[in-house]
Design an enzyme around this catalytic site. Structure first.
Site, PDB file in Angstrom:
ATOM      1  N   TRP A 106       0.822  -1.218   0.000  1.00 48.28           N
ATOM      2  CA  TRP A 106       0.000   0.000   0.000  1.00 48.28           C
ATOM      3  C   TRP A 106       0.847   1.255   0.000  1.00 48.28           C
ATOM      4  CZ3 TRP A 106      -4.197  -0.794  -2.202  1.00 48.28           C
ATOM      5  CH2 TRP A 106      -4.930  -1.977  -2.006  1.00 48.28           C
ATOM      6  N   ASP A 122      -1.684   6.241   6.518  1.00 50.06           N
ATOM      7  CA  ASP A 122      -2.727   5.356   5.998  1.00 50.06           C
ATOM      8  C   ASP A 122      -2.959   4.292   7.062  1.00 50.06           C
ATOM      9  OD1 ASP A 122      -4.328   3.491   4.796  1.00 50.06           O
ATOM     10  OD2 ASP A 122      -3.003   3.100   3.094  1.00 50.06           O
ATOM     11  N   LYS A 145     -12.115  -2.349   6.422  1.00 48.68           N
ATOM     12  CA  LYS A 145     -11.246  -3.292   7.113  1.00 48.68           C
ATOM     13  C   LYS A 145     -11.694  -3.418   8.571  1.00 48.68           C
ATOM     14  CE  LYS A 145      -8.892  -3.374   3.260  1.00 48.68           C
ATOM     15  NZ  LYS A 145      -7.837  -2.495   2.914  1.00 48.68           N
TER      16      LYS A 145
HETATM   17  C1  LIG Z   1      -7.330  -1.921   1.691  1.00 47.50           C
HETATM   18  C2  LIG Z   1      -6.292  -0.909   1.855  1.00 47.50           C
HETATM   19  C3  LIG Z   1      -6.159   0.155   0.956  1.00 47.50           C
HETATM   20  C4  LIG Z   1      -7.054   0.322  -0.251  1.00 47.50           C
HETATM   21  O1  LIG Z   1      -8.341   0.681   0.131  1.00 47.50           O
HETATM   22  P1  LIG Z   1      -9.427   1.158  -0.949  1.00 47.50           P
HETATM   23  O2  LIG Z   1     -10.602   1.527  -0.118  1.00 47.50           O
HETATM   24  O3  LIG Z   1      -9.646   0.021  -1.868  1.00 47.50           O
HETATM   25  O4  LIG Z   1      -8.852   2.334  -1.650  1.00 47.50           O
HETATM   26  C5  LIG Z   1      -5.154   1.079   1.190  1.00 47.50           C
HETATM   27  N1  LIG Z   1      -4.331   0.969   2.246  1.00 47.50           N
HETATM   28  C6  LIG Z   1      -4.424  -0.045   3.119  1.00 47.50           C
HETATM   29  C7  LIG Z   1      -3.476  -0.111   4.282  1.00 47.50           C
HETATM   30  C8  LIG Z   1      -5.413  -1.015   2.955  1.00 47.50           C
HETATM   31  O5  LIG Z   1      -5.504  -2.030   3.836  1.00 47.50           O
END
Ligand SMILES: *Cc1c(COP(=O)(O)O)cnc(C)c1O
Length: 364
Positions: free
Chosen positions: A104, A174, A198
């Site tokens: 990511w 993030d 998540k």
């Molecule tokens: C799942 C995830 C993403 C992507 O998320 P989207 O909602 O599909 O853009 C980005 N960063 C992390 C750490 C993730 O677990």
């Protein structure tokens, strides 16, 4: 009701049953309202109360200080990959630092490079993204616009245990796959963003916690939909907000506050759950090969491989017989990944640990 299985999907992922049940009870007609959450105006008094309560829950759980805005946006973490540099980098003549600890972080970097200069302050590629860096390994630019980290790399299963020291440069995180898994010192961050699917709610809403001085930096020429300042001034209601997603985040945060008893308790439970699995890995005499180095292990995504790829199918089949699903790892890492977010019940993890122990005994 159809029987529920234990599903270890990385996301969209497991939600607290009590939150699902409350949503189900109220789906046709909310008490005192007479219609569904899916049917009400985002500007109605009922929804205003819901979004305000959701924000209040988040502020309480994370102890978010004055001087930070809580936004409910759309577009997932991917849009934040782009929105952060659009707002903080574009036209500023500065550069951004990226700490790349997995898939990511790697994906966020080029989005910043579209808007300006972005450099890699550390790259875990050489160690196959099996750990996070020590502070002393970071090559930081003290004049950077911000430093971007991924607190938990969902695919590799590596997680920062504490915040890296970045001096006075705003830390942008993030936190999509570990938001609300432990208390956070929010004042160490400039921006924390997390897509909901998540650890927080359904896909479709993204929470952004952002410091006021960073909100103030948004360039005027940005489209309002991409502009933190516009979104903050409109209290996340510039456009039609993702009402159902926000409602679910309210129910999940109600659960964290009232059923779990806050993030210290949640963190203790998360450590207990993760240890059940890491103990099996460590006690298997190498049968299970954990991907992450022990000091960087994630409490949310436990990644491991089997000695022999042929055994993988046998493992999947055996797990499914015990109602343990979605364990296959991402193709870039191989093997298995058990995603054990906040809402994964202890019983699911216990059952997986038992199965893994048994499987190693029979096949090791
Ligand atoms: C799942 C995830 C993403 C992507 O998320 P989207 O909602 O599909 O853009 C980005 N960063 C992390 C750490 C993730 O677990």
């Amino acid at each position: 009701m159809e029987k529920r299985v234990f599903d270890f999907s990385p996301g969209p992922a497991v939600l607290p049953v009590s939150a699902l049940q409350e949503a189900q009870r109220n789906l046709v007609a909310m008490p005192g309202v007479g219609i569904s959450i899916l049917e009400i105006s985002h500007r109605s008094a009922t929804f205003t109360e819901i979004i305000e309560k959701t924000e209040a829950n988040l502020r309480k759980l994370l102890n978010i200080p004055e001087g930070y805005q809580v936004l409910f946006l759309q577009g997932g973490a991917h849009l934040q990959f782009a929105m952060v540099p659009m707002n903080l980098l574009r036209g500023k003549g500065k550069s951004a630092d990226f700490v790349v600890t997995g898939t990511w972080g790697k994906k966020a970097l080029p989005e910043a490079q579209r808007e300006g200069k972005a450099r890699v302050a550390w790259d875990g590629k050489a160690t196959n993204f099996s750990r996070v860096p020590k502070d002393s390994e970071l090559d930081l630019d003290k004049d950077a616009a911000y430093v971007h980290i991924t607190s938990n790399e969902t695919i590799q299963g590596v997680q920062f245990q504490t915040e890296p020291a970045v001096g006075n440069v705003p830390l942008v995180c993030d936190s999509s796959s570990d938001f609300l898994h432990r208390p956070l010192p929010v004042d160490k961050y400039g921006i924390i963003y997390a897509c909901a699917q998540k650890n927080l709610g359904p896909a479709g809403v993204t929470v952004v916690v952002i410091r006021d001085d960073l909100v103030a930096q948004s360039p005027e020429e940005l489209s309002p939909m991409l502009n933190y300042k516009v979104m903050a001034e409109g209290k996340s209601l510039y456009n039609t907000a993702p009402t159902f997603g926000i409602y679910m985040v309210k129910l999940v945060t109600d659960w964290l506050l009232n059923d779990i008893g806050g993030l210290d308790k949640m963190h203790a439970i998360n450590k207990q759950k993760a240890n059940l699995l890491y103990d099996v890995i460590d006690g298997s005499s190498g049968f299970y090969d954990g991907h992450a180095e022990p000091a960087s292990r994630s409490l949310m995504n436990v990644t491991f491989r089997l000695p022999d790829p042929e055994m993988e199918k046998k493992f999947v089949d055996g797990a499914a017989k015990r109602d343990l699903h979605s364990l296959k790892g991402h193709r870039s890492v191989g093997g298995f990944r058990a995603s054990i977010y906040n809402a994964m019940p202890m019983e699911g993890v216990e059952r997986l640990a038992e199965f893994m122990t048994e499987f190693a005994k029979q096949n090791g």
